[in-house]
Design a protein around this motif. Structure first.
Motif, PDB file in Angstrom:
ATOM      1  N   ARG A  11       0.841  -1.219   0.000  1.00 46.83           N
ATOM      2  CA  ARG A  11       0.000   0.000   0.000  1.00 46.83           C
ATOM      3  C   ARG A  11       0.868   1.257   0.000  1.00 46.83           C
ATOM      4  NH1 ARG A  11      -3.018  -3.296   3.394  1.00 46.83           N
ATOM      5  NH2 ARG A  11      -2.138  -2.350   5.274  1.00 46.83           N
ATOM      6  N   VAL A  12       1.965   1.228   0.751  1.00 46.05           N
ATOM      7  CA  VAL A  12       2.862   2.388   0.802  1.00 46.05           C
ATOM      8  C   VAL A  12       3.457   2.648  -0.575  1.00 46.05           C
ATOM      9  CG1 VAL A  12       5.055   3.252   1.719  1.00 46.05           C
ATOM     10  CG2 VAL A  12       3.386   2.204   3.260  1.00 46.05           C
ATOM     11  N   PHE A  13       4.013   1.618  -1.196  1.00 46.87           N
ATOM     12  CA  PHE A  13       4.631   1.827  -2.506  1.00 46.87           C
ATOM     13  C   PHE A  13       3.600   2.185  -3.571  1.00 46.87           C
ATOM     14  CE2 PHE A  13       8.324  -0.632  -0.780  1.00 46.87           C
ATOM     15  CZ  PHE A  13       9.230   0.408  -0.883  1.00 46.87           C
ATOM     16  N   ARG A  14       2.398   1.633  -3.486  1.00 47.76           N
ATOM     17  CA  ARG A  14       1.334   2.003  -4.422  1.00 47.76           C
ATOM     18  C   ARG A  14       0.990   3.487  -4.251  1.00 47.76           C
ATOM     19  NH1 ARG A  14      -2.323  -1.448  -2.865  1.00 47.76           N
ATOM     20  NH2 ARG A  14      -1.220  -3.144  -3.843  1.00 47.76           N
ATOM     21  N   ALA A  15       0.908   3.942  -3.010  1.00 54.37           N
ATOM     22  CA  ALA A  15       0.604   5.351  -2.752  1.00 54.37           C
ATOM     23  C   ALA A  15       1.728   6.260  -3.247  1.00 54.37           C
ATOM     24  CB  ALA A  15       0.356   5.571  -1.268  1.00 54.37           C
ATOM     25  N   LEU A  16       2.968   5.823  -3.039  1.00 56.27           N
ATOM     26  CA  LEU A  16       4.122   6.630  -3.446  1.00 56.27           C
ATOM     27  C   LEU A  16       4.363   6.610  -4.951  1.00 56.27           C
ATOM     28  CD1 LEU A  16       6.649   5.698  -0.623  1.00 56.27           C
ATOM     29  CD2 LEU A  16       5.321   7.811  -0.850  1.00 56.27           C
ATOM     30  N   ALA A  17       3.712   5.715  -5.663  1.00 58.42           N
ATOM     31  CA  ALA A  17       3.911   5.602  -7.110  1.00 58.42           C
ATOM     32  C   ALA A  17       3.366   6.808  -7.867  1.00 58.42           C
ATOM     33  CB  ALA A  17       3.264   4.320  -7.636  1.00 58.42           C
ATOM     34  N   ASP A  18       2.486   7.563  -7.232  1.00 62.08           N
ATOM     35  CA  ASP A  18       1.853   8.691  -7.912  1.00 62.08           C
ATOM     36  C   ASP A  18       2.581   9.998  -7.562  1.00 62.08           C
ATOM     37  OD1 ASP A  18      -0.882   9.610  -9.290  1.00 62.08           O
ATOM     38  OD2 ASP A  18      -0.296  11.044  -7.737  1.00 62.08           O
ATOM     39  N   PRO A  19       3.007  10.776  -8.562  1.00 60.79           N
ATOM     40  CA  PRO A  19       3.758  12.012  -8.282  1.00 60.79           C
ATOM     41  C   PRO A  19       2.947  13.052  -7.507  1.00 60.79           C
ATOM     42  CG  PRO A  19       3.312  11.808 -10.637  1.00 60.79           C
ATOM     43  CD  PRO A  19       2.870  10.534  -9.999  1.00 60.79           C
ATOM     44  N   THR A  20       1.641  13.104  -7.711  1.00 62.55           N
ATOM     45  CA  THR A  20       0.812  14.053  -6.970  1.00 62.55           C
ATOM     46  C   THR A  20       0.815  13.711  -5.491  1.00 62.55           C
ATOM     47  OG1 THR A  20      -0.598  14.432  -8.886  1.00 62.55           O
ATOM     48  CG2 THR A  20      -1.518  15.016  -6.735  1.00 62.55           C
ATOM     49  N   ARG A  21       0.684  12.424  -5.173  1.00 60.12           N
ATOM     50  CA  ARG A  21       0.693  12.021  -3.770  1.00 60.12           C
ATOM     51  C   ARG A  21       2.062  12.255  -3.137  1.00 60.12           C
ATOM     52  NH1 ARG A  21      -3.161   8.073  -5.838  1.00 60.12           N
ATOM     53  NH2 ARG A  21      -1.522   6.530  -6.205  1.00 60.12           N
ATOM     54  N   ARG A  22       3.127  12.030  -3.897  1.00 64.99           N
ATOM     55  CA  ARG A  22       4.466  12.312  -3.359  1.00 64.99           C
ATOM     56  C   ARG A  22       4.610  13.802  -3.060  1.00 64.99           C
ATOM     57  NH1 ARG A  22       6.003   8.802  -7.573  1.00 64.99           N
ATOM     58  NH2 ARG A  22       6.915  10.546  -8.738  1.00 64.99           N
ATOM     59  N   ALA A  23       4.097  14.636  -3.947  1.00 64.71           N
ATOM     60  CA  ALA A  23       4.170  16.090  -3.728  1.00 64.71           C
ATOM     61  C   ALA A  23       3.344  16.491  -2.510  1.00 64.71           C
ATOM     62  CB  ALA A  23       3.694  16.833  -4.971  1.00 64.71           C
ATOM     63  N   MET A  24       2.190  15.856  -2.327  1.00 65.66           N
ATOM     64  CA  MET A  24       1.370  16.145  -1.146  1.00 65.66           C
ATOM     65  C   MET A  24       2.117  15.767   0.130  1.00 65.66           C
ATOM     66  SD  MET A  24      -2.440  14.965  -2.255  1.00 65.66           S
ATOM     67  CE  MET A  24      -3.541  16.094  -3.095  1.00 65.66           C
TER      68      MET A  24
END
Length: 117
Positions: A11-24
């Motif tokens: 779940r962590v890596f899936r969430a981090l896969a998106d650049p918008t979520r990383r920016a958030m």
């Protein structure tokens, strides 16, 4: 390496896969923000930002408190630390492999140099 909590790490890596979520998450590293504040730098609706927040929350990367109609978000470091430990294991592996490659290349260059004499 035994992964004791593989679904959580997934779940962590899936969430981090998106650049918008990383920016958030990067913004949250500077302090608490509302969902609306997290949406500001992006060309997205509040609903879209809320979906990103939900993915981050489900991964345990942020926690949310509700103050009236405002949802305040705060970063949670624990899952990031777990991901970092997972990455560090493989970093040690690849560092060792690259060190072995360097040794082999240096040995080869030395032998090649000696054979020319």
């Amino acid at each position: 390496m035994v992964e004791h909590n593989a679904p959580a790490l997934d779940r962590v890596f899936r969430a981090l896969a998106d650049p918008t979520r990383r920016a958030m998450l990067r913004r949250l590293a500077d302090g608490e923000h509302s969902v609306g504040e997290l949406a500001e730098p992006f060309d997205m609706s509040f609903a879209a930002a809320a979906k990103h927040v939900k993915v981050l929350e489900e991964a345990g990367l942020l926690s949310r408190t509700i103050e009236g109609r405002t949802h305040r978000c705060r970063i949670e470091a624990g899952p990031l630390a777990e991901a970092d430990r997972w990455i560090a294991y493989y970093q040690r592996f690849w560092t060792g492999r690259l060190d072995d490659l360097e040794t082999a290349l240096l040995r080869h260059a030395h032998q090649k140099k000696r054979s020319r004499k």
